[in-house]
Design a protein around this motif. Structure first.
Motif, PDB file in Angstrom:
ATOM      1  N   VAL A  68       0.831  -1.197   0.000  1.00 25.91           N
ATOM      2  CA  VAL A  68       0.000   0.000   0.000  1.00 25.91           C
ATOM      3  C   VAL A  68       0.861   1.239   0.000  1.00 25.91           C
ATOM      4  O   VAL A  68       0.577   2.218  -0.699  1.00 25.91           O
ATOM      5  CB  VAL A  68      -0.948  -0.009   1.216  1.00 25.91           C
ATOM      6  CG1 VAL A  68      -1.670   1.327   1.337  1.00 25.91           C
ATOM      7  CG2 VAL A  68      -1.952  -1.147   1.081  1.00 25.91           C
ATOM      8  N   VAL A  90       2.550   1.961  -3.602  1.00 29.53           N
ATOM      9  CA  VAL A  90       1.777   2.257  -4.811  1.00 29.53           C
ATOM     10  C   VAL A  90       1.683   3.753  -5.069  1.00 29.53           C
ATOM     11  O   VAL A  90       1.143   4.157  -6.091  1.00 29.53           O
ATOM     12  CB  VAL A  90       0.343   1.675  -4.702  1.00 29.53           C
ATOM     13  CG1 VAL A  90       0.391   0.190  -4.618  1.00 29.53           C
ATOM     14  CG2 VAL A  90      -0.396   2.299  -3.537  1.00 29.53           C
ATOM     15  N   ALA A  91       2.173   4.580  -4.181  1.00 30.29           N
ATOM     16  CA  ALA A  91       2.085   6.029  -4.400  1.00 30.29           C
ATOM     17  C   ALA A  91       2.750   6.416  -5.711  1.00 30.29           C
ATOM     18  O   ALA A  91       2.196   7.171  -6.508  1.00 30.29           O
ATOM     19  CB  ALA A  91       2.720   6.784  -3.243  1.00 30.29           C
ATOM     20  N   THR A 120       0.680   5.170  -8.699  1.00 27.53           N
ATOM     21  CA  THR A 120      -0.518   5.954  -8.928  1.00 27.53           C
ATOM     22  C   THR A 120      -0.173   7.318  -9.497  1.00 27.53           C
ATOM     23  O   THR A 120      -0.901   7.865 -10.324  1.00 27.53           O
ATOM     24  CB  THR A 120      -1.299   6.125  -7.622  1.00 27.53           C
ATOM     25  OG1 THR A 120      -1.506   4.833  -7.065  1.00 27.53           O
ATOM     26  CG2 THR A 120      -2.646   6.791  -7.862  1.00 27.53           C
ATOM     27  N   THR A 144      -4.963  -0.607  -9.491  1.00 32.59           N
ATOM     28  CA  THR A 144      -3.949   0.047  -8.672  1.00 32.59           C
ATOM     29  C   THR A 144      -4.648   0.920  -7.636  1.00 32.59           C
ATOM     30  O   THR A 144      -5.415   1.819  -7.997  1.00 32.59           O
ATOM     31  CB  THR A 144      -3.024   0.921  -9.524  1.00 32.59           C
ATOM     32  OG1 THR A 144      -2.426   0.119 -10.538  1.00 32.59           O
ATOM     33  CG2 THR A 144      -1.940   1.569  -8.663  1.00 32.59           C
ATOM     34  N   GLY A 174      -2.675   5.855  -3.471  1.00 28.82           N
ATOM     35  CA  GLY A 174      -1.515   5.849  -2.594  1.00 28.82           C
ATOM     36  C   GLY A 174      -1.607   6.829  -1.445  1.00 28.82           C
ATOM     37  O   GLY A 174      -0.805   6.765  -0.510  1.00 28.82           O
ATOM     38  N   SER A 175      -2.566   7.749  -1.504  1.00 35.13           N
ATOM     39  CA  SER A 175      -2.688   8.742  -0.432  1.00 35.13           C
ATOM     40  C   SER A 175      -4.113   9.288  -0.420  1.00 35.13           C
ATOM     41  O   SER A 175      -4.868   9.147  -1.391  1.00 35.13           O
ATOM     42  CB  SER A 175      -1.685   9.886  -0.638  1.00 35.13           C
ATOM     43  OG  SER A 175      -2.037  10.645  -1.789  1.00 35.13           O
TER      44      SER A 175
END
Length: 786
Positions: free
Chosen positions: A7, A10-11, A14, A87, A90-91
């Protein structure tokens, strides 16, 4: 631990994905992208439900809703399909951006055909299903999801964006605690005590109204209902008020239909002025302004048109149910009318701020039959400066409900910090800040009342809290959910978020009272700050200047009342409510109405006009009638009487203090003294005991027509002197006239020429005649007399 790392990783993915999505070929997907909560009655595509909210690895995702033909022709072979991205976000910032702007998603899910044809203006239901394992989702996270509707040629009909929180096959991150603050608050509804700005409050506390929905949803109790009783409630004597007629138990102790263990803890937050507004609706006829705009117009002196309303049954039922629903839960209250404390202290109106606290406490206890917890303070907007903190601490507050704008996360923090934080107070005391998440407040405040909006808002709430829980797994954290004070949720959304707080695996509901700050823990938030935008949003100086002018009139009015009465104090505090920050026009209307009410009550203490007075002697006493038309107050004041011509007519006494009871009249007797006959105007006015005028001047005509006994004696003596002085002259004149008449007769001796005697007589007559032509000197009058 691996899924949490995924998790966090993935920032970057993304960040690359979002621009690519923006460049996605619009010919291959519907071009109509709408923000999350922007649909309305005419929306061509509506999402009514998404299940499950938290998707498991073996779940079947089901989306149901309606498609509406907004064209002019029938539509056949309409299809609805899912689009998504594998996907996750990420935030929270990425989630917010997608919610606000949408995106074209790369992956296509299952498609469903809608039964047709659909005629123009008509709607048809749809259901689209997909197995979670077929979507190729990874670990725990929140994934973007959209639903599209297309016509037979593939042309876009409509689209909605939403979210898919995915739990995966594991247990997911540790749950974060969530504490709810449930507001029963809003804009002040009254100007004067009996004059409402509209009749909206009576509707708001009804079964379908805003406050009605908030009460029943927050109570989480099937027994709490706002439907009017089939038969009127029996009249209960004052001694039995608040107790059940059959059992004698307090209604607040009645068992709930759903057990307390099944309820999500809530802390009720009330504005005492709003409770007061509701209570007044139950007491008897009240007035509603028919056109509030007229009150703020050019003719401010004119009384606004009002309509008399009967007592509100909705308000009676709501208050009865509120006393039961709030009986066993934590309760906090703002000062009366939730005033803008920071602005008042800055404008040197601290006395008003001080008065608002006990007035609010008394109102809560009087109306709800229980006190609020005075250890809590909820400043306007959730922010406060140093003076506001000192003020609340001086009132006994140790726990402060704040926004994260007041205590933001430290710059190095990558996760949403826990809500509790130590807050230093004056005198080296330790307080606790309970910091509400502003993004969550904004999510809760989005529209959820339109078609399909509740489902979208519910999904957004689940997504937002899931993102928080995944930010810092393994760390104990708490979030405070504090909706806006004017929160207007649909019943489905209000009930749904509370149920979700209990059902979602990443949330653990707790009571606000149970959140304790650890003074030894490393601070996750910075020191208390007062943002510049908060200062800009305070009540304006112009508004407070206008209020200060009304306060001066109120002070003057209070100065004639006994027992330190201050009947307009609630109205003034309502004018100082922070809610007026957002509505200048209605604030101006309310100011004009309050100013008119103050002047109308001042005018009820008055001099009753009298007829012109005739004073038939040098002195006399007149009576002036003074009336007190106030129904509830005794007044103490003085009558002032001034002569416009004191040399002609003077006021010899009076100006003593008089006391007049409610609805009473009294006559003041004032002695007058006249020196000269004629008309004189007396100026009459009322003053307080300090000599300040409390009424306008009235003119009274006094006409003096007589001079009195002494003046008559003097005039008589003068007339007598004049008679004595003129009488000898009149006698001599009469004698000469007789003598002249006698000498004019024929005399035989006269013809003989006795010239000596006759010559002398003729000269004397001539002399006398000459003398009579003017006023004789005093000595001439003596010779004549001899």
């Amino acid at each position: 631990m691996r899924r949490f790392a995924h998790v966090g990783a993935v920032a970057a993915t993304t960040a690359v994905l979002i621009p690519a999505l923006a460049a996605f070929d619009h010919a291959q997907a519907p071009a109509l992208t709408a923000p999350l909560e922007d649909s309305d009655d005419a929306a061509p595509l509506i999402i009514e439900e998404i299940t499950p909210t938290a998707v498991e690895e073996d779940s079947t995702v089901r989306v149901t809703g309606t498609v509406t033909n907004t064209t002019d022709s029938p539509l056949d072979e309409v299809t609805v399909r899912l689009r998504y991205s594998a996907t996750p976000f990420g935030s929270r910032s990425e989630l917010d951006d997608y919610a606000d702007h949408g995106a074209d998603l790369p992956a296509t899910g299952p498609t469903a055909t809608v039964d047709g044809p659909i005629e123009p203006g008509e709607s048809a239901d749809y259901t689209v299903e997909a197995d979670a394992e077929d979507l190729g989702l990874g670990a725990f996270g929140v994934y973007p999801l959209s639903v599209e509707a297309a016509g037979p040629s593939g042309g876009a009909l409509g689209e909605q964006h939403t979210f898919l929180p995915y739990r995966g096959g594991g247990s997911g991150p540790d749950a974060v605690e969530i504490a709810w603050v449930w507001p029963l608050m809003g804009t002040p509804q009254r100007a004067g005590d009996d004059v409402y700005l509209s009749d909206g409050l009576s509707e708001s506390v009804g079964p379908e109204g805003r406050l009605g929905r908030l009460l029943t949803a927050g109570a989480q109790d099937d027994a709490i209902t706002l439907e009017p009783p089939a038969t009127p409630s029996p009249v209960v004597s004052e001694g039995d008020a608040g107790q059940d007629a059959a059992s004698g138990d307090d209604p607040g102790d009645a068992p709930r239909a759903t057990g307390d263990s099944d309820r999500v803890p809530v802390t009720w937050a009330v504005d005492p002025a709003l409770l007061d507004d509701v209570a007044r609706l139950t007491e008897g006829p009240y007035d509603v302004v028919t056109d509030p705009g007229e009150a703020g117009g050019d003719n401010d002196d004119a009384a606004p048109a009002t309509e008399s309303m009967d007592p509100s049954l909705n308000a009676q039922v709501w208050l009865d149910q509120a006393r039961t629903a709030l009986a066993g839960d934590p309760l906090i209250a703002t000062p009366y009318a939730a005033p803008d404390i920071a602005a008042l202290l800055r404008a040197d109106l601290g006395a008003d701020a001080e008065a608002a606290v006990p007035l609010g406490q008394d109102a809560v206890e009087r109306i709800l039959d229980r006190p609020a917890d005075d250890a809590y303070a909820w400043p306007a907007g959730g922010v406060m400066d140093g003076a506001t903190r000192e003020f609340y601490a001086g009132q006994g507050a140790t726990r402060f409900l704040l926004s994260d704008a007041a205590m933001p996360a430290r710059q190095w923090s990558t996760a949403t910090p826990t809500a509790e934080a130590s807050l230093p107070l004056p005198g080296d005391e330790d307080g606790t800040a309970l910091v509400a998440d502003s993004r969550l407040t904004a999510v809760l405040g989005r529209d959820s009342t339109g078609p399909g909006q509740a489902a979208l808002a519910q999904q957004r709430f689940a997504a937002e809290t899931a993102m928080i829980s995944a930010e810092d797994p393994g760390t104990d954290r708490t979030i405070v959910a504090a909706p806006p004070t004017d929160w207007t949720p649909s019943a489905a959304f209000a009930e749904g978020v509370l149920q979700a707080s209990d059902d979602l695996p990443w949330l653990d509901p707790v009571a606000l009272d149970d959140i304790k700050a650890d003074p030894d823990a490393e601070p996750q938030r910075g020191d208390l700050v007062y943002p510049e935008r908060a200062l800009d949003r305070e009540l304006s100086g112009d508004h407070l200047d206008e209020v200060a002018g009304i306060r001066r009139d109120v002070r003057l009015f209070n100065s004639i009342l006994e027992d330190d009465a201050d009947p307009f104090r609630p109205a003034i505090l309502r004018l100082e409510a922070a809610a007026w920050r957002e509505d200048d026009d209605l604030a101006a209307t309310t100011r004009a109405l309050v100013a008119h009410n103050v002047q109308a009550d001042m005018d009820k203490v008055r001099i009753i006009p009298g007829e012109p007075v005739t004073l038939a002697s040098k002195t006399g006493t007149i009576g002036i009638l003074v009336a007190n038309d106030l129904e509830d107050h005794t007044v103490r004041l003085k009558l002032s009487m001034l002569s416009t011509n004191p040399e002609r007519l003077s006021v010899e006494g009076g100006n003593g203090t008089m006391e007049i009871g409610p609805g009473g009249k009294t006559t003041v007797y004032v002695p007058l003294s006249a020196r000269i006959n004629g008309r004189t105007v007396l100026q009459l006015s009322l003053h307080n005991t300090e000599g300040e005028p409390v009424s306008g001047e009235q003119a009274l005509d006094v006409n003096a027509t007589g001079l009195g006994n002494q003046a008559l004696l003097i005039s008589g003596a003068g007339a007598l002197v004049l008679v004595v002085a003129l009488a000898p002259r009149a006698v001599r004149k009469w004698a000469r006239t007789r003598a002249a008449a006698a000498g004019a007769a024929p005399d035989p001796d006269a013809a003989s020429g006795d010239g000596d005697g006759n010559t002398a007589d003729t000269a004397g007559t001539a002399t006398d005649t000459g003398d009579d032509s003017g006023t004789p000197a005093p000595k001439d009058d003596d010779k004549g007399g001899a």
